[in-house]
Design an enzyme around this catalytic site. Structure first.
Site, PDB file in Angstrom:
ATOM      1  CB  SER A  25      -8.022  -3.854   2.261  1.00 35.59           C
ATOM      2  OG  SER A  25      -7.767  -2.690   2.832  1.00 35.59           O
ATOM      3  CG  HIS A  62       0.567   1.909  -9.260  1.00 31.78           C
ATOM      4  ND1 HIS A  62       0.055   1.617  -7.781  1.00 31.78           N
ATOM      5  CD2 HIS A  62      -0.666   2.701  -9.824  1.00 31.78           C
ATOM      6  CE1 HIS A  62      -0.945   2.106  -7.620  1.00 31.78           C
ATOM      7  NE2 HIS A  62      -1.364   2.646  -8.457  1.00 31.78           N
ATOM      8  CD  GLU A  76       1.761 -12.736  16.402  1.00 30.94           C
ATOM      9  OE1 GLU A  76       1.725 -11.572  16.599  1.00 30.94           O
ATOM     10  OE2 GLU A  76       1.595 -13.637  17.120  1.00 30.94           O
ATOM     11  CG  LEU A 110      10.409 -16.860  -2.621  1.00 33.88           C
ATOM     12  CD1 LEU A 110       9.961 -16.896  -1.299  1.00 33.88           C
ATOM     13  CD2 LEU A 110      11.088 -15.577  -3.365  1.00 33.88           C
ATOM     14  NE  ARG A 153      -1.885   6.596   1.088  1.00 32.40           N
ATOM     15  CZ  ARG A 153      -2.053   5.765   1.942  1.00 32.40           C
ATOM     16  NH1 ARG A 153      -1.780   6.072   3.187  1.00 32.40           N
ATOM     17  NH2 ARG A 153      -2.203   4.369   1.745  1.00 32.40           N
ATOM     18  NE  ARG A 196      -7.083   1.862  -6.284  1.00 32.21           N
ATOM     19  CZ  ARG A 196      -5.884   1.933  -5.692  1.00 32.21           C
ATOM     20  NH1 ARG A 196      -4.567   2.455  -6.334  1.00 32.21           N
ATOM     21  NH2 ARG A 196      -5.814   1.614  -4.269  1.00 32.21           N
ATOM     22  NE  ARG A 233      -3.432  -1.444   4.359  1.00 33.33           N
ATOM     23  CZ  ARG A 233      -4.480  -1.545   3.722  1.00 33.33           C
ATOM     24  NH1 ARG A 233      -5.574  -2.395   4.096  1.00 33.33           N
ATOM     25  NH2 ARG A 233      -5.009  -0.776   2.737  1.00 33.33           N
ATOM     26  CG  ASP A 253      -1.976   0.928   1.165  1.00 37.12           C
ATOM     27  OD1 ASP A 253      -2.296   1.545  -0.125  1.00 37.12           O
ATOM     28  OD2 ASP A 253      -2.667   1.147   2.140  1.00 37.12           O
TER      29      ASP A 253
HETATM   30  C1  FPP Z   1      -1.452   0.342  -3.418  1.00 37.98           C
HETATM   31  O1  FPP Z   1      -1.115   1.473  -3.580  1.00 37.98           O
HETATM   32  C2  FPP Z   1      -1.008  -0.470  -4.782  1.00 37.98           C
HETATM   33  C3  FPP Z   1      -1.829  -1.122  -5.611  1.00 37.98           C
HETATM   34  C4  FPP Z   1      -3.273  -0.754  -5.713  1.00 37.98           C
HETATM   35  C5  FPP Z   1      -1.070  -1.708  -6.703  1.00 37.98           C
HETATM   36  C6  FPP Z   1      -0.075  -2.578  -6.296  1.00 37.98           C
HETATM   37  C7  FPP Z   1       0.933  -2.900  -7.351  1.00 37.98           C
HETATM   38  C8  FPP Z   1       2.250  -2.676  -7.319  1.00 37.98           C
HETATM   39  C9  FPP Z   1       3.109  -2.442  -6.086  1.00 37.98           C
HETATM   40  C10 FPP Z   1       2.747  -2.719  -8.663  1.00 37.98           C
HETATM   41  C11 FPP Z   1       2.755  -3.973  -9.400  1.00 37.98           C
HETATM   42  C12 FPP Z   1       2.603  -5.160  -8.889  1.00 37.98           C
HETATM   43  C13 FPP Z   1       2.918  -6.184  -9.815  1.00 37.98           C
HETATM   44  C14 FPP Z   1       2.478  -7.657  -9.161  1.00 37.98           C
HETATM   45  C15 FPP Z   1       3.279  -6.041 -11.009  1.00 37.98           C
HETATM   46  P1  FPP Z   1      -2.365   2.718  -3.511  1.00 37.98           P
HETATM   47  O2  FPP Z   1      -2.342   3.031  -5.111  1.00 37.98           O
HETATM   48  O3  FPP Z   1      -3.473   2.047  -3.013  1.00 37.98           O
HETATM   49  O4  FPP Z   1      -1.679   3.812  -3.113  1.00 37.98           O
HETATM   50  P2  FPP Z   1      -2.421   5.133  -2.111  1.00 37.98           P
HETATM   51  O5  FPP Z   1      -3.023   4.225  -0.975  1.00 37.98           O
HETATM   52  O6  FPP Z   1      -1.265   5.850  -1.382  1.00 37.98           O
HETATM   53  O7  FPP Z   1      -3.339   5.495  -2.885  1.00 37.98           O
END
Ligand code: FPP
Length: 238
Positions: free
Chosen positions: A188, A29, A199, A123, A16, A63, A180, A12
């Site tokens: 979520s 991302h 844990e 892994l 931000r 989104r 998290r 997460d």
């Molecule tokens: C949360 O950040 C992240 C996501 C919804 C997407 C997670 C994706 C990646 C880490 C990149 C790619 C992963 C793979 C497997 C290719 P957010 O957008 O919710 O951040 P925010 O809470 O700050 O808005």
């Protein structure tokens, strides 16, 4: 350091993190994706056997169109690139969630990656894509009902083991530690069944800044927890 067998992570804070740098969310991302690749190498080096990450939830379709499209393109590139890190890490990769919602080329890349990596055992890396814990449970129940109609379900009391064999995570041990990033303290809809005895570790660090020292810190904190009776699953008064 007692390294947890299975670490689950809610990735997460990409958006931000990018905003704080006056950059578009999609940049967060991209950097989050690069970080995920690095964390797989770190997890393997630390001796973590199972790593399961929440990359796209059943809710994330809501989104903006642009953000969803940018994420899909990121998945496209990542799934291809992951072949190399799967070989280098001797890492078996599986996608959990309902992949049928993705474009055919993404589904094909998932199949190719899962097939390429199926014999690796160092892994085990699970990527949750179009995943929701409630959706997973409903899909399992629907399949059990279908199999029951066909006489494939043993009569009598349903066991946890039997039910688990219908989940996306069948055969994968439950997580020992859930991390998290980025400050929120909620599940979520992540691994609702599997996290029953896990844990939890919450950190304010955003996912793109979560590197080896932060992972070690989480594991050290996990080590300091008082796991009464050695195994939380055996606790009776909790
Ligand atoms: C949360 O950040 C992240 C996501 C919804 C997407 C997670 C994706 C990646 C880490 C990149 C790619 C992963 C793979 C497997 C290719 P957010 O957008 O919710 O951040 P925010 O809470 O700050 O808005």
């Amino acid at each position: 350091m007692n390294v947890p067998n299975h670490v689950a992570i809610i990735l997460d804070g990409n958006g931000r993190w990018a905003k704080a740098k006056h950059m578009p969310r999609s940049y967060g991302h991209v950097v989050g994706c690069d970080n995920l690749e690095k964390v797989c190498y770190v997890a393997r080096d630390l001796g973590i056997r199972y790593l399961t990450v929440y990359a796209f939830s059943t809710e994330n379709w809501k989104r903006s169109k642009d953000e969803v499209e940018a994420l899909m393109n990121l998945f496209r590139r990542y799934l291809k690139r992951c072949i190399k890190s799967s070989r280098e890490n001797e890492m078996r990769v599986r996608v959990i969630g309902d992949a049928s919602a993705f474009a055919p080329d993404i589904q094909e890349s998932i199949r190719a990656l899962e097939d390429f990596s199926k014999d690796y055992d160092k892994l085990h890396f699970q990527i949750a894509l179009n995943y929701g814990g409630r959706d997973e449970i409903l899909r399992a129940v629907t399949q059990i009902a279908q199999d029951a109609k066909e006489g494939k379900v043993p009569e009598g009391k349903m066991t946890e083991e039997f039910f688990e064999s219908y989940l996306d995570t069948a055969g994968i041990p439950d997580p020992d530690l859930l991390i998290r990033t980025s400050g929120e303290q909620r599940l979520s809809n992540y691994l609702l069944w599997q996290l029953a005895y896990t844990e939890f570790y919450f950190t304010d660090i955003a996912w793109p800044d979560f590197h080896k020292p932060e992972l070690i810190q989480a594991i050290e904190q996990y080590n300091r927890r008082d796991r009464r009776y050695g195994d939380a699953k055996e606790e009776t008064n909790v």
